[in-house]
Design a protein around this motif. Sequence first.
Motif, PDB file in Angstrom:
ATOM      1  N   ASN A 215      19.382 -23.066  23.269  1.00 55.11           N
ATOM      2  CA  ASN A 215      19.643 -21.639  23.086  1.00 55.11           C
ATOM      3  C   ASN A 215      18.341 -20.898  22.742  1.00 55.11           C
ATOM      4  O   ASN A 215      17.919 -20.853  21.585  1.00 55.11           O
ATOM      5  CB  ASN A 215      20.685 -21.435  21.986  1.00 55.11           C
ATOM      6  N   LYS A 216      17.716 -20.277  23.727  1.00 52.02           N
ATOM      7  CA  LYS A 216      16.447 -19.581  23.532  1.00 52.02           C
ATOM      8  C   LYS A 216      16.581 -18.330  22.672  1.00 52.02           C
ATOM      9  O   LYS A 216      15.585 -17.827  22.161  1.00 52.02           O
ATOM     10  CB  LYS A 216      15.840 -19.210  24.884  1.00 52.02           C
ATOM     11  N   MET A 217      17.806 -17.834  22.493  1.00 41.73           N
ATOM     12  CA  MET A 217      17.995 -16.649  21.652  1.00 41.73           C
ATOM     13  C   MET A 217      17.523 -16.907  20.228  1.00 41.73           C
ATOM     14  O   MET A 217      17.114 -15.979  19.520  1.00 41.73           O
ATOM     15  CB  MET A 217      19.468 -16.233  21.636  1.00 41.73           C
ATOM     16  N   THR A 229      24.793 -22.308  25.038  1.00 38.81           N
ATOM     17  CA  THR A 229      24.506 -21.998  26.436  1.00 38.81           C
ATOM     18  C   THR A 229      25.519 -22.696  27.344  1.00 38.81           C
ATOM     19  O   THR A 229      26.214 -23.626  26.912  1.00 38.81           O
ATOM     20  CB  THR A 229      23.103 -22.478  26.832  1.00 38.81           C
ATOM     21  N   ALA A 241      26.118 -15.940  22.103  1.00 43.48           N
ATOM     22  CA  ALA A 241      25.001 -15.708  21.187  1.00 43.48           C
ATOM     23  C   ALA A 241      25.508 -15.018  19.933  1.00 43.48           C
ATOM     24  O   ALA A 241      26.539 -14.340  19.949  1.00 43.48           O
ATOM     25  CB  ALA A 241      23.918 -14.864  21.860  1.00 43.48           C
ATOM     26  N   TRP A 261      19.889 -13.673  28.687  1.00 48.78           N
ATOM     27  CA  TRP A 261      19.153 -13.463  27.439  1.00 48.78           C
ATOM     28  C   TRP A 261      19.045 -11.969  27.133  1.00 48.78           C
ATOM     29  O   TRP A 261      19.335 -11.532  26.009  1.00 48.78           O
ATOM     30  CB  TRP A 261      17.753 -14.076  27.518  1.00 48.78           C
TER      31      TRP A 261
END
Length: 390
Positions: A215-217, A229, A241, A261
Motif C-alpha cells: 500500500n503506497k498510500m 491493495t 485506503a 493513488w
Amino acid sequence: MNVRKLLSGGLVVFLFIQLLLAGPPAAQAQTAQPSLSAEGAALIDVASGRILYSKNGTKKMRIASLTKTMTAIVAIEMGKLDDQVTVPPEAVGVEGSSIYLKRSEKLTLEELLYGLMLRSGNDAAVTIATHIGGSVPGFTYMMNEKAAMIGMEHTNFTNPHGLDDSNQHYSTAEDMAKLSAYALRNPVFRQIVSTKVKDISWEGEQWDRRLLNKNKMLHLYNGADGVKTGYTKLAKRCLAASATREGRQLATITLNASDDWNDSAKLLDYGFANFPVKQLVGEGQDIQPETPVTMEAGAHLVTQNAFRYPLQSAEEAAIKQRVVMGQSTITPQMEGQLVGFLQVYMKENMIGQVPLVVRADAPTASQPASGEHLFWKQFWDIVAGGLWRA
C-alpha cells in the motif's frame, strides 16, 4: 494626472475588497466533488459510519484482494493471534500473490495475517480460512454471515482471497467502505494494516520473511494508516485506503481505478476539508423531556455520552432532536438508571441516539437523610454523645 492616480488607486482598493469578499480560491475549490478515474468509489467517516461520497456506490463489482479485509477481520475476531497454524496442502502454490508458504510449515495466526494484508498472500488466505473455518467453504460462510451483520446488503463472497473464480464473488464500493470502517475500529486490524515493514518466521530457512506493505498510500499521503491493495485482470486496480488527521479517520474505496493513488488522495482531501465533525450532543447535558413525564424534585435527565457527526455547514440547520422515554416518572432514587434516549435526526433520518440516565442532586445538610444513611448518622451521633459525656 491627479485624477488618473485617484482612479487607479480606487480601482486597486475595489479589487482588493472583491478578493476579500470572494474568499480564498482554495476554499472555494474544496466544495467541489473530486473527479475520479474509478468506476466505483466511496468515502466513509470511520467513527460515525456516514458515507460522505459515492460514485456508482451500490453497483455490484469485482473487488479482487480487497476481499482480504473481510478474511482478516473474521480471523481476528474468531481466532487467537498466538495460535500455531499448520499450512494445509491446498494452500501451497495458490496462484497470484504469495508469501511462499510450504506444506506443513507452522506459523502463528498473527504472522499469517501480516502476510495476508501486507503482501496479499493468497496462500496465507487459504491457510487462515482452513484454520478458522475448517475449510474454505466453511470460512466463506462465516464471511457472508459477517457481511450481513455489518449491513453489506449487496455483497457475496465465494473465497477468502478475491481471485476471479466466478461472477458470484462481488461487492460494492459502499459495502466495502462499511467493511473498512468496521475493521478499522478493531485495534489489532489497525496495527496490522498501518505497518510498513514486518519480519515473520520462515521455517527451514536461515532468514525470516521480510514483508513490505504494497500500500503506497502509507508513504504518499500524510496521515495514511491503511488499508489494502487489490488487482486481478477482470477487477483491474482496486484500493482501500484510510488516513487519520487530528484524531479523525476517513476511509476510501476505489474499484476499477486506473489512477487509484490520486483518486484516494482526492477523496480523503475532500472529506477532511468539507465534512468537519460537529458535536451535536454534550456528555452530561441536561435534557428536558418533550412527552408528559413527572420529574420529582432533585432528579434530572442527562446524556450518558457525547455525540459527534460529520456535517457540511449547510446541513446543520436540518438537525433535529427527539426525546424517547421508557419511564413516566423520574425520581432521585433512580440515579444512574437508563430511562430513555435522545435521538438525533437529519431531516427525517435518524443518525444516532444517546442514552439518557437519571442524575440526582447531591443531598444538602438541610435535607433529611433516609434509609441506610439515616441509620449510620444516628449510630455515630450516639457514639459521639457517649464519648463527649465520658
